[in-house]
Scaffold this motif. Structure first.
Motif, PDB file in Angstrom:
ATOM      1  N   VAL A  43       0.861  -1.187   0.000  1.00 15.87           N
ATOM      2  CA  VAL A  43       0.000   0.000   0.000  1.00 15.87           C
ATOM      3  C   VAL A  43       0.896   1.235   0.000  1.00 15.87           C
ATOM      4  CG1 VAL A  43      -1.710   1.327   1.297  1.00 15.87           C
ATOM      5  CG2 VAL A  43      -1.876  -1.172   1.195  1.00 15.87           C
ATOM      6  N   GLY A  44       0.647   2.147  -0.915  1.00 21.07           N
ATOM      7  CA  GLY A  44       1.426   3.379  -0.987  1.00 21.07           C
ATOM      8  C   GLY A  44       0.983   4.375   0.077  1.00 21.07           C
ATOM      9  N   ARG A  45       1.947   4.931   0.795  1.00 20.02           N
ATOM     10  CA  ARG A  45       1.628   5.882   1.872  1.00 20.02           C
ATOM     11  C   ARG A  45       1.357   7.281   1.356  1.00 20.02           C
ATOM     12  NH1 ARG A  45       5.360   7.297   5.112  1.00 20.02           N
ATOM     13  NH2 ARG A  45       7.245   6.349   4.253  1.00 20.02           N
ATOM     14  N   GLN A  46       1.825   7.604   0.160  1.00 20.06           N
ATOM     15  CA  GLN A  46       1.742   8.978  -0.330  1.00 20.06           C
ATOM     16  C   GLN A  46       0.583   9.169  -1.293  1.00 20.06           C
ATOM     17  OE1 GLN A  46       5.968   8.879  -1.519  1.00 20.06           O
ATOM     18  NE2 GLN A  46       6.194  10.765  -0.365  1.00 20.06           N
ATOM     19  N   ASN A  47      -0.607   8.932  -0.822  1.00 19.55           N
ATOM     20  CA  ASN A  47      -1.782   9.212  -1.642  1.00 19.55           C
ATOM     21  C   ASN A  47      -2.974   9.455  -0.729  1.00 19.55           C
ATOM     22  OD1 ASN A  47      -3.993   6.874  -1.950  1.00 19.55           O
ATOM     23  ND2 ASN A  47      -2.020   5.891  -1.556  1.00 19.55           N
ATOM     24  N   PRO A  48      -3.942  10.264  -1.173  1.00 19.51           N
ATOM     25  CA  PRO A  48      -5.072  10.631  -0.311  1.00 19.51           C
ATOM     26  C   PRO A  48      -5.992   9.475   0.037  1.00 19.51           C
ATOM     27  CG  PRO A  48      -5.398  11.442  -2.550  1.00 19.51           C
ATOM     28  CD  PRO A  48      -3.985  10.946  -2.476  1.00 19.51           C
ATOM     29  N   ASN A  49      -5.877   8.362  -0.690  1.00 24.15           N
ATOM     30  CA  ASN A  49      -6.712   7.188  -0.409  1.00 24.15           C
ATOM     31  C   ASN A  49      -6.014   6.187   0.501  1.00 24.15           C
ATOM     32  OD1 ASN A  49      -9.118   7.746  -1.798  1.00 24.15           O
ATOM     33  ND2 ASN A  49      -8.237   7.097  -3.739  1.00 24.15           N
ATOM     34  N   ILE A  78      -1.707 -17.392   3.300  1.00 21.74           N
ATOM     35  CA  ILE A  78      -1.311 -17.222   1.908  1.00 21.74           C
ATOM     36  C   ILE A  78      -0.748 -15.824   1.688  1.00 21.74           C
ATOM     37  CG2 ILE A  78      -3.608 -16.505   1.167  1.00 21.74           C
ATOM     38  CD1 ILE A  78      -1.025 -18.527  -0.852  1.00 21.74           C
ATOM     39  N   VAL A  79      -1.201 -14.851   2.500  1.00 19.64           N
ATOM     40  CA  VAL A  79      -0.653 -13.492   2.448  1.00 19.64           C
ATOM     41  C   VAL A  79       0.285 -13.312   3.636  1.00 19.64           C
ATOM     42  CG1 VAL A  79      -1.166 -11.026   2.479  1.00 19.64           C
ATOM     43  CG2 VAL A  79      -2.719 -12.597   1.300  1.00 19.64           C
ATOM     44  N   LYS A  80       1.549 -12.999   3.355  1.00 19.58           N
ATOM     45  CA  LYS A  80       2.537 -12.856   4.419  1.00 19.58           C
ATOM     46  C   LYS A  80       2.329 -11.594   5.233  1.00 19.58           C
ATOM     47  CE  LYS A  80       6.816 -13.775   4.149  1.00 19.58           C
ATOM     48  NZ  LYS A  80       6.950 -14.906   5.074  1.00 19.58           N
ATOM     49  N   GLU A  81       2.079 -10.477   4.536  1.00 18.32           N
ATOM     50  CA  GLU A  81       2.035  -9.204   5.238  1.00 18.32           C
ATOM     51  C   GLU A  81       1.484  -8.106   4.346  1.00 18.32           C
ATOM     52  OE1 GLU A  81       6.172  -8.783   6.120  1.00 18.32           O
ATOM     53  OE2 GLU A  81       6.639  -7.826   4.198  1.00 18.32           O
ATOM     54  N   ILE A  82       1.202  -6.988   4.963  1.00 17.81           N
ATOM     55  CA  ILE A  82       0.901  -5.738   4.265  1.00 17.81           C
ATOM     56  C   ILE A  82       2.077  -4.809   4.509  1.00 17.81           C
ATOM     57  CG2 ILE A  82      -0.650  -3.749   4.101  1.00 17.81           C
ATOM     58  CD1 ILE A  82      -2.829  -5.565   5.345  1.00 17.81           C
ATOM     59  N   PHE A  83       2.640  -4.284   3.431  1.00 15.00           N
ATOM     60  CA  PHE A  83       3.769  -3.359   3.565  1.00 15.00           C
ATOM     61  C   PHE A  83       3.323  -1.983   3.100  1.00 15.00           C
ATOM     62  CE2 PHE A  83       7.742  -1.249   2.733  1.00 15.00           C
ATOM     63  CZ  PHE A  83       8.621  -1.784   3.665  1.00 15.00           C
ATOM     64  N   MET A  84       3.392  -0.997   4.002  1.00 15.98           N
ATOM     65  CA  MET A  84       3.019   0.383   3.678  1.00 15.98           C
ATOM     66  C   MET A  84       4.279   1.149   3.328  1.00 15.98           C
ATOM     67  SD  MET A  84       0.393   0.581   6.830  1.00 15.98           S
ATOM     68  CE  MET A  84       1.025  -0.968   7.488  1.00 15.98           C
ATOM     69  N   ALA A  85       4.496   1.357   2.026  1.00 15.60           N
ATOM     70  CA  ALA A  85       5.754   1.896   1.531  1.00 15.60           C
ATOM     71  C   ALA A  85       5.608   3.340   1.078  1.00 15.60           C
ATOM     72  CB  ALA A  85       6.253   1.045   0.362  1.00 15.60           C
ATOM     73  N   LYS A  86       6.751   4.030   1.103  1.00 15.70           N
ATOM     74  CA  LYS A  86       6.778   5.374   0.543  1.00 15.70           C
ATOM     75  C   LYS A  86       6.515   5.277  -0.950  1.00 15.70           C
ATOM     76  CE  LYS A  86       9.868   9.323  -0.185  1.00 15.70           C
ATOM     77  NZ  LYS A  86      11.229   9.865   0.009  1.00 15.70           N
ATOM     78  N   GLY A  87       5.579   6.042  -1.418  1.00 17.99           N
ATOM     79  CA  GLY A  87       5.214   5.996  -2.827  1.00 17.99           C
ATOM     80  C   GLY A  87       3.717   6.133  -2.988  1.00 17.99           C
ATOM     81  N   ASN A  88       3.286   6.099  -4.227  1.00 16.65           N
ATOM     82  CA  ASN A  88       1.873   6.266  -4.548  1.00 16.65           C
ATOM     83  C   ASN A  88       1.303   5.030  -5.223  1.00 16.65           C
ATOM     84  OD1 ASN A  88      -0.130   7.109  -6.900  1.00 16.65           O
ATOM     85  ND2 ASN A  88      -0.445   8.549  -5.230  1.00 16.65           N
ATOM     86  N   TYR A  89       2.054   4.497  -6.189  1.00 12.56           N
ATOM     87  CA  TYR A  89       1.662   3.288  -6.930  1.00 12.56           C
ATOM     88  C   TYR A  89       0.306   3.424  -7.615  1.00 12.56           C
ATOM     89  CZ  TYR A  89       5.382   1.691  -3.858  1.00 12.56           C
ATOM     90  OH  TYR A  89       6.571   1.591  -3.170  1.00 12.56           O
ATOM     91  N   ASN A  90      -0.071   4.651  -7.949  1.00 11.12           N
ATOM     92  CA  ASN A  90      -1.338   4.941  -8.625  1.00 11.12           C
ATOM     93  C   ASN A  90      -2.558   4.543  -7.799  1.00 11.12           C
ATOM     94  OD1 ASN A  90      -0.084   6.020 -10.939  1.00 11.12           O
ATOM     95  ND2 ASN A  90       0.214   3.971 -11.790  1.00 11.12           N
ATOM     96  N   GLN A  91      -2.377   4.370  -6.512  1.00 17.46           N
ATOM     97  CA  GLN A  91      -3.495   3.963  -5.660  1.00 17.46           C
ATOM     98  C   GLN A  91      -4.378   5.135  -5.254  1.00 17.46           C
ATOM     99  OE1 GLN A  91      -1.650   1.679  -2.494  1.00 17.46           O
ATOM    100  NE2 GLN A  91      -1.014   0.060  -3.890  1.00 17.46           N
ATOM    101  N   ASP A  92      -3.991   6.347  -5.672  1.00 19.84           N
ATOM    102  CA  ASP A  92      -4.881   7.480  -5.457  1.00 19.84           C
ATOM    103  C   ASP A  92      -6.087   7.430  -6.377  1.00 19.84           C
ATOM    104  OD1 ASP A  92      -2.826   7.996  -7.524  1.00 19.84           O
ATOM    105  OD2 ASP A  92      -3.951   9.846  -7.828  1.00 19.84           O
ATOM    106  N   PRO A  95     -10.123   3.812  -3.874  1.00 20.14           N
ATOM    107  CA  PRO A  95      -9.836   3.319  -2.530  1.00 20.14           C
ATOM    108  C   PRO A  95      -9.671   1.811  -2.432  1.00 20.14           C
ATOM    109  CG  PRO A  95     -12.131   3.946  -2.698  1.00 20.14           C
ATOM    110  CD  PRO A  95     -11.476   4.393  -3.972  1.00 20.14           C
ATOM    111  N   THR A  96      -9.932   1.094  -3.518  1.00 20.14           N
ATOM    112  CA  THR A  96      -9.746  -0.358  -3.512  1.00 20.14           C
ATOM    113  C   THR A  96      -8.694  -0.748  -4.543  1.00 20.14           C
ATOM    114  OG1 THR A  96     -11.707  -0.504  -4.924  1.00 20.14           O
ATOM    115  CG2 THR A  96     -12.004  -0.994  -2.587  1.00 20.14           C
ATOM    116  N   ALA A  97      -7.613   0.002  -4.576  1.00 20.85           N
ATOM    117  CA  ALA A  97      -6.486  -0.311  -5.449  1.00 20.85           C
ATOM    118  C   ALA A  97      -5.346  -0.851  -4.589  1.00 20.85           C
ATOM    119  CB  ALA A  97      -6.039   0.932  -6.207  1.00 20.85           C
ATOM    120  N   ILE A  98      -4.793  -1.994  -4.993  1.00 18.67           N
ATOM    121  CA  ILE A  98      -3.679  -2.580  -4.252  1.00 18.67           C
ATOM    122  C   ILE A  98      -2.625  -3.099  -5.226  1.00 18.67           C
ATOM    123  CG2 ILE A  98      -4.981  -3.244  -2.189  1.00 18.67           C
ATOM    124  CD1 ILE A  98      -5.137  -6.093  -3.322  1.00 18.67           C
ATOM    125  N   LEU A  99      -1.428  -3.288  -4.694  1.00 23.91           N
ATOM    126  CA  LEU A  99      -0.336  -3.905  -5.423  1.00 23.91           C
ATOM    127  C   LEU A  99      -0.007  -5.210  -4.711  1.00 23.91           C
ATOM    128  CD1 LEU A  99       2.933  -2.089  -6.546  1.00 23.91           C
ATOM    129  CD2 LEU A  99       3.020  -4.348  -5.485  1.00 23.91           C
TER     130      LEU A  99
END
Length: 426
Positions: A238-244, A266-280, A283-287
């Motif tokens: 999840v990108g930390r640098q976006n309004p969503n 099956i899912v190890k973790e959620i990583f909240m990284a610096k970036g946007n990744y077009n997830q703005d 609200p239901t966009a993930i990488l």
């Protein structure tokens, strides 16, 4: 003559700037990347360099995660047990994280998704589409593809195809799969893939999934046996640098909770990284990262297939559980970032002002005398407008005082100066 040329040049410049702003608002804003200062500061530090690994340790020195991306202080992790960490310091290939305790929102979803509610998942069906694409289309799996990168046709396409087929065939989900390549593998790849994501939004999807693979050297970090299948696990980013960000994070929490209920861990973790990744964009966009380049492609395919079983239920497409009022966090599929309308209006005002101002300067440059007269007339009108205000601000002289009053004031001031000199001499 020089003044004339200057005015003409200034007018042309203002008009071009105005046209540029208006063109951006009407054509370019739909695909413009969200602001990412990291990309401006350094174009060399690619976010995802295969073969590199940053090991993240907790306060006791235990390695809690490994990632192949730029890690910075402020990044956060929520693992499959719900433990929440925040990275406080990075030293080359090592990072140190502080425990924030358990993530209450994740545990709320985990507790809410009981076996009874999972059994109700297929009770009703809703229509909905899931958008799938790849930002890094060269990513491949060394044991299967022979190399970690195959430009424009990496093995990640096969992983994406498996995810799509599982959603369609087993779960009856409509999927919009865009295979547009976005090579080369650099920081601008997310800018190129933004256009693809925007095209998918035209189909009004309930979620957008950008499918990747990690690049850490250790295959065992992801390799596991889940639901009696040899798979590579997944990470949600999840990108930390976006309004969503909060909405994206809530969606990721629910995805990890549900997926791990159906297919444990099956899912190890959620990583909240610096970036946007077009997830703005919604609200239901993930990488997702399906294993790493040292896992086999088949392991990654089996992993995303199991993950796919949770997607429609979480989105409500397959009658997934919906939290009653007051229970669990809420995630609203669809939509985009809010607050952009006001800035767009400001942009239109600025663009039109520059365009009209430049036009005025161009027309005026044909006659400097006319320009001066026009500016003088504007100044006069502006002065007349300010006249009442100036009258109120100017202090009126006291009755009986005019020039005589001014003279009296000067005499008094001179007397004060003489008195000061006398005192100084004494």
């Amino acid at each position: 003559m020089r003044s004339k040329i200057f005015i003409f040049t200034l007018g042309i410049g203002m008009m071009m700037m105005g046209l540029g702003v208006i063109n951006y608002l009407t054509a370019g804003s739909a695909v413009a990347p969200a602001w990412n200062e990291a990309a401006v500061v350094s174009q060399e530090d690619v976010d995802h360099v295969v073969g590199t690994a940053v090991k993240i340790a907790d306060e006791k020195g235990n390695v809690i995660s490994q990632v192949c991306r730029g890690v910075v202080a402020g990044d956060e992790i929520i693992n499959s047990e719900g433990n929440h960490y925040r990275i406080t310091r990075v030293d080359k290939d090592k990072a140190f994280a502080k425990s924030l305790g358990v993530d209450k929102d994740f545990l709320a979803w985990n507790d809410f998704l009981t076996d009874d509610r999972l059994a109700m998942a297929a009770a009703t069906r809703k229509q909905g589409t899931v958008g799938v694409y790849h930002t890094h289309t060269d990513e491949a799996y060394v044991p299967t593809d022979g190399t970690e990168s195959v430009p424009f046709k990496g093995g990640i396409y096969d992983v994406g195809k498996t995810l799509v087929q599982r959603l369609r065939e087993k779960n009856g989900t409509e999927v919009a799969y865009d295979k547009t390549p976005h090579d080369p593998h650099d920081n601008a790849a997310y800018q190129r893939s933004r256009r693809t994501a925007m095209n998918l939004l035209k189909q009004n999807p309930m979620a957008l999934i950008d499918v990747h693979r990690d690049g850490i050297p250790d295959p065992d970090y992801y390799r596991a046996n889940v639901s009696n299948e040899d798979v590579s696990k997944l990470r949600i980013v999840v990108g930390r640098q976006n309004p969503n960000m909060q909405a994206n994070l809530d969606f990721a929490r629910k995805m990890m909770a549900y997926a791990n209920k159906v297919h444990p861990k099956i899912v190890k973790e959620i990583f909240m990284a610096k970036g946007n990744y077009n997830q703005d964009l919604m609200p239901t966009a993930i990488l997702i990262e399906a294993g790493t380049h040292t896992n086999t492609k088949e392991e990654a395919e089996r992993g995303v297939a199991l993950f796919a079983d949770a997607v429609p239920a979480v989105l409500g497409i397959q009658g997934g559980p919906t939290a009653p009022t007051g229970q669990g966090p809420t995630v609203t599929p669809g939509g985009g970032a809010t607050g952009s309308g006001a800035w767009k209006a400001v942009g239109w005002i600025v663009g039109l002002s520059l365009l009209l101002g430049g036009g005025f300067m161009l027309m005026s440059s044909g006659s400097l005398k006319g320009l001066r007269e026009g500016l003088a007339g504007f100044g006069k009108e502006f002065t007349n407008y300010l006249g009442p205000i100036k009258k109120r601000l100017v202090r009126k002289p006291l009755p009986g005082k005019g020039r005589a009053g001014k003279k009296s004031t000067e005499e008094a001031n001179q007397a004060a100066i003489d008195h000061r000199n006398d005192v100084t001499e004494d």
